[in-house]
Design a protein around this motif. Structure first.
Motif, short mmCIF file in Angstrom:
data_model
loop_
_atom_site.label_atom_id
_atom_site.label_comp_id
_atom_site.label_asym_id
_atom_site.label_seq_id
_atom_site.Cartn_x
_atom_site.Cartn_y
_atom_site.Cartn_z
N PRO A 1 42.24 48.63 19.43
CA PRO A 1 43.66 48.94 19.58
C PRO A 1 44.21 48.62 20.96
CG PRO A 1 42.50 50.77 18.57
CD PRO A 1 41.47 49.80 19.02
N ASP A 2 43.34 48.63 21.97
CA ASP A 2 43.80 48.38 23.34
C ASP A 2 43.54 46.95 23.78
OD1 ASP A 2 44.61 51.13 23.80
OD2 ASP A 2 42.48 51.58 23.74
N ALA A 3 43.48 46.03 22.82
CA ALA A 3 43.17 44.64 23.15
C ALA A 3 44.19 44.02 24.10
CB ALA A 3 43.08 43.81 21.87
N ASP A 4 45.40 44.59 24.15
CA ASP A 4 46.42 44.07 25.06
C ASP A 4 46.64 45.04 26.22
OD1 ASP A 4 46.94 41.71 23.62
OD2 ASP A 4 48.18 42.83 22.21
N GLY A 5 45.60 45.71 26.65
CA GLY A 5 45.69 46.68 27.72
C GLY A 5 45.81 46.05 29.10
N PRO A 6 45.54 46.83 30.16
CA PRO A 6 45.74 46.35 31.54
C PRO A 6 44.93 45.11 31.88
CG PRO A 6 45.39 48.74 31.49
CD PRO A 6 45.13 48.25 30.11
N HIS A 7 43.84 44.85 31.17
CA HIS A 7 42.99 43.72 31.54
C HIS A 7 43.68 42.38 31.38
CE1 HIS A 7 42.37 43.80 27.16
NE2 HIS A 7 41.99 42.54 27.27
N ARG A 8 44.70 42.31 30.53
CA ARG A 8 45.40 41.03 30.34
C ARG A 8 46.06 40.58 31.64
NH1 ARG A 8 43.24 38.49 26.10
NH2 ARG A 8 43.27 39.77 24.22
N ALA A 9 46.77 41.48 32.28
CA ALA A 9 47.42 41.14 33.55
C ALA A 9 46.38 40.86 34.63
CB ALA A 9 48.34 42.28 34.00
N VAL A 10 45.28 41.59 34.61
CA VAL A 10 44.22 41.38 35.59
C VAL A 10 43.62 39.99 35.43
CG1 VAL A 10 41.93 42.14 36.31
CG2 VAL A 10 43.72 43.82 35.85
N LEU A 11 43.38 39.58 34.19
CA LEU A 11 42.85 38.23 33.95
C LEU A 11 43.80 37.16 34.45
CD1 LEU A 11 41.19 38.10 30.40
CD2 LEU A 11 40.15 37.50 32.59
N ALA A 12 45.07 37.35 34.21
CA ALA A 12 46.05 36.38 34.68
C ALA A 12 46.03 36.27 36.20
CB ALA A 12 47.44 36.77 34.20
N GLU A 13 45.88 37.39 36.87
CA GLU A 13 45.81 37.37 38.33
C GLU A 13 44.54 36.68 38.81
OE1 GLU A 13 45.87 40.46 42.14
OE2 GLU A 13 46.35 41.18 40.13
N ALA A 14 43.41 36.95 38.14
CA ALA A 14 42.14 36.33 38.53
C ALA A 14 42.21 34.81 38.39
CB ALA A 14 41.00 36.87 37.67
N ALA A 15 42.92 34.34 37.37
CA ALA A 15 43.00 32.90 37.11
C ALA A 15 44.05 32.20 37.95
CB ALA A 15 43.29 32.67 35.63
N SER A 16 44.81 32.94 38.74
CA SER A 16 45.93 32.34 39.48
C SER A 16 45.49 31.53 40.69
CB SER A 16 46.91 33.43 39.92
OG SER A 16 46.28 34.32 40.84
N GLY A 17 44.27 31.74 41.20
CA GLY A 17 43.79 30.99 42.35
C GLY A 17 42.83 29.89 41.92
N ASP A 18 41.79 29.66 42.74
CA ASP A 18 40.84 28.59 42.43
C ASP A 18 39.53 29.13 41.88
OD1 ASP A 18 39.68 29.72 44.64
OD2 ASP A 18 39.81 27.97 45.92
N LEU A 19 39.53 30.40 41.41
CA LEU A 19 38.30 30.99 40.89
C LEU A 19 37.71 30.15 39.76
CD1 LEU A 19 36.30 33.42 40.75
CD2 LEU A 19 37.84 34.43 39.06
N LEU A 20 38.54 29.62 38.89
CA LEU A 20 38.06 28.93 37.69
C LEU A 20 37.95 27.43 37.89
CD1 LEU A 20 40.00 31.00 35.02
CD2 LEU A 20 37.71 31.36 35.94
N THR A 21 37.73 27.03 39.14
CA THR A 21 37.44 25.63 39.49
C THR A 21 36.10 25.60 40.22
OG1 THR A 21 38.41 25.64 41.72
CG2 THR A 21 39.92 25.34 39.86
N PRO A 22 35.48 24.43 40.35
CA PRO A 22 34.17 24.35 41.02
C PRO A 22 34.23 24.56 42.53
CG PRO A 22 34.54 22.46 39.56
CD PRO A 22 35.85 23.17 39.71
N ARG A 23 35.39 24.68 43.09
CA ARG A 23 35.55 24.65 44.55
C ARG A 23 34.76 25.77 45.25
NH1 ARG A 23 41.10 25.68 47.90
NH2 ARG A 23 40.43 24.82 49.90
N ARG A 24 33.95 25.38 46.24
CA ARG A 24 33.25 26.28 47.16
C ARG A 24 32.44 27.37 46.42
NH1 ARG A 24 38.23 26.24 49.86
NH2 ARG A 24 38.59 28.42 49.30
N LYS A 25 31.69 26.98 45.44
CA LYS A 25 30.87 27.96 44.72
C LYS A 25 29.40 27.58 44.83
CE LYS A 25 34.07 29.59 41.16
NZ LYS A 25 35.26 29.02 41.80
#
Length: 325
Positions: free
Chosen positions: A111-135
């Motif tokens: 029931p909480d599939a659209d809970g606070p984590h949706r906004a958190v995921l969007a924030e996490a993906a807003s930078g370069d985390l999901l690219t190969p850079r400097r990892k």
């Protein structure tokens, strides 16, 4: 692992598992109680809750009807509904993006599939985390795993390439295994194999290489009395298609953990030299025991998946849980 007969080794693993799972179920709520919030540092508590959510996911996949899962699932669901919890993920800036990604990926469905984590995921993906850079290869692989679990688009390398650049793959024959970091090796295997729920995708030579290093590391961890690391290595053996109940190092590791388990079901420390003191306070005992006990619960619930025994009560043999709190 398939179905095995009800030999004494399997019964011992069932007993070890039942004790660890019941201890975690009894005490995981402390992480989200006022006393836990007051007595535990923020970042270790956040890490512990992410570990609990990972346990819940694997446990639900391996043994969804297990009644001992209910308190673990309840704690995770309560925390993931809390609109204030996402703020804690960013208290330590160097971990913030990775914690946010893990938090989003490990959100319980329902029931909480659209809970606070949706906004958190969007924030996490807003930078370069999901690219190969400097990892580093390890961080790259971990990020790929949780991005895939969360279902978010990314530009990260694929699993075969990430294995090829890993420390595990690069460890040359003849080199001492002391050069390898056990956590790096085991989590590399976990992420490739989704904690045992998929084939790790390694070819013949790569698979033999990984198995050899994991078995040798298991032998060394058992010899040193390392409870936490031994538990992780047993699960890594399983992820690589080995049966820890049958390999010499795996059987020795399971005996080590069974002998180390306290009457209340906990593994009271990370190792034989790091066990909780006799006079430890409840919070000290919890902090000493949580990591290793959770690892044993995670490992054994996956190892026991698909096994049957003649007397179901044998699967639940465990000493009565006792009071950490």
């Amino acid at each position: 692992m398939g179905t095995r007969s009800a030999g004494p080794d399997l019964a011992a693993v069932a007993s070890l598992s039942a004790g660890a799972r019941q201890w975690i179920g009894l005490h995981c709520g402390y992480l989200d109680e006022p006393s836990g919030r007051a007595e535990l540092p923020v970042t270790p508590r956040v890490k512990a809750l992410l570990q609990l959510a990972l346990l819940r996911r694997c446990w639900a996949a391996a043994a969804p009807a297990d009644p001992d899962l209910a308190p673990v699932a309840g704690t995770v669901e309560q925390v993931w509904r809390d609109p204030d919890h996402p703020r804690l993920l960013t208290v330590e800036p160097r971990y913030a993006r990775q914690f946010q990604l893990m938090y989003g990926a490990l959100a319980p469905a329902g029931p909480d599939a659209d809970g606070p984590h949706r906004a958190v995921l969007a924030e996490a993906a807003s930078g370069d985390l999901l690219t190969p850079r400097r990892k580093s290869p390890y961080l790259h692989l971990e990020t790929r795993y949780y991005a895939e679990l969360a279902g978010v688009p990314h530009r990260l390398l694929d699993y075969p390439e990430l294995y090829r650049i890993s420390r595990l793959a690069g460890h040359a024959d003849g080199r001492p295994t002391a050069e390898l970091d056990v956590c790096n090796v085991t989590h590399t295997v976990f992420h490739l194999a989704d904690f045992g729920f998929r084939d790790p995708g390694l070819g013949g030579a790569d698979l033999a290489h990984a198995r050899d290093r994991v078995e040798r590391l298991t032998e060394e961890s058992v010899r040193r009395g390392e409870w936490d690391l031994t538990g992780k290595l047993l699960l890594a053996q399983h992820c690589l298609g080995l049966d820890p109940l049958s390999t010499p190092s795996g059987a020795a590791g399971l005996r080590l953990l069974a002998e180390a388990q306290a009457p209340d079901g906990a593994l009271p420390g990370r190792s034989a030299t790091d066990r909780a003191a006799t006079g430890a306070t409840p919070v000290e005992y919890f902090r000493k025991s949580y990591q290793s006990t959770l690892v044993v619960a995670l490992t054994t619930v996956i190892l026991l998946q698909g096994n049957t025994i003649d007397d179901p009560s044998d699967m639940m043999m465990a000493a009565a849980p006792g009071g950490v709190r």
